[in-house]
Scaffold this active site. Sequence first.
Site: not given
Length: 814
Positions: A681, A677
């Site tokens: 980003k 994750d």
Amino acid sequence: MKVLKFGGTSVGSSKNINKVISILDAYAKESKVVCVVSAVGGITDKLLLAGMQAQSKDNAFKATFQIIKDVHFSIIKELNPDNSSSILNYAEEKLNELESLLNGIFLINEISPKTSDKLVTFGELLSSFIIAETMKNRGLSAYRKNAQELVVTNANFTKAEVDYSVTNANIKDYFSSAKENITILPGFIARSTFGEQTTLGRGGSDFTAAIVAAGLHVEQLEIWTDVSGMFTTNPKLVKQARPIETISYQEAMELSHFGAKVLYPPTVQPVLDLNIPIHIKNTMEPEAVGTIISNEFVASNNPVKGISNISNIALLTLQGSGMVGIPGFSKRLFETLSNEKINVILITQASSEHSICLGIEAKDVEIAKTAIDITFENEIALHKIDPIQVETNLSIVALVGDNMKNHQGISGKMFSSLGKNNINIRAIAQGASEKNISIVIEETDVKKALNTLHEVFFESITKQLNVFITGVGNVGERLVEQIKQQKKYLKDNLKINLRVVGLSNSRTMIFNGGGISLKNWKEDLSNGEKASLEGFFENAKSLNLRNSIFVDVTANKDVAGLYEKYLRESIAVVACNKIACSSTFSNYKELKRLSLKYNAPFLFETNVGAGLPIIDTLGNLIASGDKVTSIQAVLSGSLNFVFNNFNDTTKFYDVVKQAAAEGYTEPDPRIDLSGVDVARKILILARESGVTMDLEDIENIPFLSKAGLESNSVDDFYQTLIDDESHYQSLFASAKAKDCQLKYVAKFDNGKASVSLQEIPKGHPFYNLEGSDNIVMFYTERYSQQPMIIKGAGAGADVTASGLFADIIRLGNN
């Protein structure tokens, strides 16, 4: 003297006829009244249908006749429950004549224009007699005068031309001695100089009223219908449409020509020539102001008076290099159509003379194509021109206003607003007078086009946004509730009318083009249709609403795969789902390209930092000419929460479970704890900085145990956290020994990126980062010594929902 005309809807039932009688009674107290009436609503169509059925040897004409009879008998009895015998006797006599005529048509298998005129006169003759006799029964001074005794025409059946010298003399002579306060006249019908029954064609009742008004030189002609005047656009398609109080003859005729059914321009020529104003009134709402049509100029800040449209249009294009510089092509083309009695609605021609484009009614397209191809058969054979090109399923939309010629930018405003909503313009026509700008568009885009243009030219202070939300789980539910809470504030302060028109979770979905009520939306959604990602898209596409926004509140790869389809339909995309922007670089760039091409914004602020303005700030830096040199960040609110709460007195498993329970992690916590994750980003930030990079280019140094990384399910993963507690305690112990804090850090520097768990020493900006907060440090050419820092809550349903909400509002402010 007053002249009023009531249309078919106004006399379409006993209830409505009672309203007409009340209006006439009130008027008659002030002056004498002439009232022109149409046939009972729908009866003229039924008469023509019966005639066609009889001509075709279809016995169904008898059933149609019976319907006509039943309708009239029912109205007579309802209007005159105690005294209907004389009216019934007259109706019976006229209906027997009608039945005999239909039987004759059935026997000879033919209906001529002359017979057709005789057939349709029954409608007005019956309605006018019923109304006049009902008024007499109620003690009113009323009389039915047959208009065939006043209006004299030639023998051009179905559209007879009026002999005004004879007609005007008849009108003046009769009304100079008429004693009754109210004279009822059947509209539409007349007689020829030879005494034959004729009709005045489309809009014939309006025409009769205009003839009488002009013949008597009255101060004003009133046309009563079922709407409160002429509207800024079609109120059936645009809820915000409103009546126009005053309008010029020219504007009214332009609007009527392009679909406004209130008025048929040729029929009002007699009053136009004498500058007699026309007042459009609503029978159902007599107190409504209505619309006054006159030659008086009324100053207005808005140069556009109305927006109208015609449906069922076909576009014909004649083109070829052999047309250039050769005179006569236009003459032959229009002469061919004229010979076939085909009306041309719109014309446009390229200045190169290479093509002529014209719009006609779709019903005439086959006849037109055949006739034109025959006319230009030689040129087509020699390849000087192409066979006529035909496009169907089109509509014409027109902006109308006398004062448009004095205002710059009307066309630009029109075209840009349509373009932003993916409405393709097939042809454009604008007269030199600049009172009308007409465009041809797809039939399916008419509602969206009218709403878009009406918003731009008549509701510019408020912008309507139509939102489709998929994924109303934890974050999605908060978003819907925020919209519900702020709806009034947005409308009052930001002039944004935000409507949720589509909602979906993994099980069900609901839609409402007029806006879903957010009062009981959960209950409504639970009773919705079965959810489908493609079905959700198809519904958003078919509703075809202006300023549409698709909001993705999922972490679903299949949903992200549909962004391309939404953007191609000019539906903006707002997403907290990171999958699309962290997919292959080619897909990321393609979505950006489609966003620009189709004027459909693609916003994903919540991909990084939830509600923090990280991507927006980065975009502003790049747009202002700055260049990012490096980025250091803690981008996982969930991991920051985990390591802020983990120590030698807690268990790593318990802390991760707590983070999941409070909504800080994805349903599958491996997405957060594996670093994937965070890698997504930093990849998104790198790409937004202008760097070409893919997910596999990012160095991901894991901190999970080997068993945790290799777990096959969420349950298996949680078990590894229990089994490998010592591994995680060793990480904490190492940091504590150095007086450091554990932080999961993302870095981007010199075109390279990495994510890893790091031991942060005291004094570092990351050291005291609390709770689930995120922090980003941008080092740029302008911020080379001291970075630009953005810090705040970076996880949680409420802040993520607020970030999505902010993106939606940003679209409303564009």
